[in-house]
Scaffold this motif. Sequence first.
Motif, mmCIF file in Angstrom:
data_model
loop_
_atom_site.group_PDB
_atom_site.id
_atom_site.type_symbol
_atom_site.label_atom_id
_atom_site.label_comp_id
_atom_site.label_asym_id
_atom_site.label_seq_id
_atom_site.Cartn_x
_atom_site.Cartn_y
_atom_site.Cartn_z
ATOM 1 N N ILE A 115 -0.014 21.305 -30.245
ATOM 2 C CA ILE A 115 -1.328 21.522 -29.626
ATOM 3 C C ILE A 115 -1.154 21.624 -28.103
ATOM 4 C CG2 ILE A 115 -3.650 20.553 -29.266
ATOM 5 C CD1 ILE A 115 -3.030 21.476 -32.174
ATOM 6 N N THR A 116 -0.338 20.721 -27.559
ATOM 7 C CA THR A 116 0.054 20.779 -26.147
ATOM 8 C C THR A 116 1.554 20.492 -26.131
ATOM 9 O OG1 THR A 116 -0.143 18.424 -25.620
ATOM 10 C CG2 THR A 116 -2.173 19.748 -25.473
ATOM 11 N N ILE A 126 -5.272 16.470 -38.141
ATOM 12 C CA ILE A 126 -6.380 17.372 -37.817
ATOM 13 C C ILE A 126 -7.651 16.915 -38.535
ATOM 14 C CG2 ILE A 126 -7.254 19.741 -38.089
ATOM 15 C CD1 ILE A 126 -4.265 20.647 -37.706
ATOM 16 N N PHE A 127 -7.518 16.600 -39.814
ATOM 17 C CA PHE A 127 -8.660 16.098 -40.592
ATOM 18 C C PHE A 127 -9.228 14.837 -39.943
ATOM 19 C CE2 PHE A 127 -10.219 13.083 -43.765
ATOM 20 C CZ PHE A 127 -11.293 13.796 -44.284
ATOM 21 N N GLU A 128 -8.350 13.903 -39.568
ATOM 22 C CA GLU A 128 -8.804 12.630 -38.992
ATOM 23 C C GLU A 128 -9.442 12.833 -37.617
ATOM 24 O OE1 GLU A 128 -5.166 10.456 -39.595
ATOM 25 O OE2 GLU A 128 -5.749 9.921 -41.643
ATOM 26 N N LEU A 139 -13.053 12.863 -27.825
ATOM 27 C CA LEU A 139 -11.589 12.939 -27.826
ATOM 28 C C LEU A 139 -11.128 13.714 -26.601
ATOM 29 C CD1 LEU A 139 -11.442 13.782 -31.579
ATOM 30 C CD2 LEU A 139 -10.495 11.709 -30.587
ATOM 31 N N ILE A 140 -10.253 13.078 -25.829
ATOM 32 C CA ILE A 140 -9.699 13.736 -24.642
ATOM 33 C C ILE A 140 -8.181 13.736 -24.711
ATOM 34 C CG2 ILE A 140 -11.665 13.122 -23.166
ATOM 35 C CD1 ILE A 140 -9.731 10.966 -21.902
ATOM 36 N N LEU A 155 -8.922 21.946 -27.403
ATOM 37 C CA LEU A 155 -7.500 22.284 -27.539
ATOM 38 C C LEU A 155 -7.148 22.459 -29.012
ATOM 39 C CD1 LEU A 155 -5.998 19.683 -25.018
ATOM 40 C CD2 LEU A 155 -6.216 22.154 -24.659
ATOM 41 N N LEU A 156 -7.645 21.551 -29.853
ATOM 42 C CA LEU A 156 -7.367 21.581 -31.286
ATOM 43 C C LEU A 156 -7.946 22.843 -31.931
ATOM 44 C CD1 LEU A 156 -6.026 19.716 -33.429
ATOM 45 C CD2 LEU A 156 -8.300 18.801 -33.889
ATOM 46 N N ASN A 157 -9.170 23.171 -31.565
ATOM 47 C CA ASN A 157 -9.840 24.332 -32.157
ATOM 48 C C ASN A 157 -9.197 25.653 -31.741
ATOM 49 O OD1 ASN A 157 -11.609 22.720 -33.615
ATOM 50 N ND2 ASN A 157 -13.106 22.657 -31.951
#
Length: 160
Positions: A115-116, A126-128, A139-140, A155-157
């Motif tokens: 992700i980074t 990802i689910f959690e 979430l940061i 970032l995840l999306n």
Amino acid sequence: MIIAVRIDGRLIHGQVANLWTTKLNITRIMVVDDEVSQSAIEKSGLKLATPAGVKLSVLPYARAAENILAGRYDSQRLLIVAKKPHYLLKLVEAGVPLEEINVGNMSQSDTTTSITRSVNVDEQDIFEFKELNKHGVHLIHQMVPADSAEDFMELLNKKG
């Protein structure tokens, strides 16, 4: 009182022990992990990494939730650390009010997606993260206090 919550696969190390603890004036670090809480070797390593003058608790999530909800740390400045989102989601589901989680370092493996540079997640993570987000947890991603915080869900999306 919960001052900060961080996900870091390394648990307590330089960034957590020195930078975050100092910046946030932490008086207790709580590692939430069912497996680590059962390992005398891992616990002694965490004790060695904990800065002088800072207390350490290494607890399974159920006991951590029970202690937090009972107000046992209300007079302390608490930093909660977990390796992955799993136990933090369990805390939230148990009624612990986590407002914000800083997603720090999550190691790479055969099953993870990057992700980074320092955060690698698998399908379960990802689910959690999405579940935590549904619970209203912000979430940061911020590696060190000098960095600016980025919105982790953005970032995840972008990645998936």
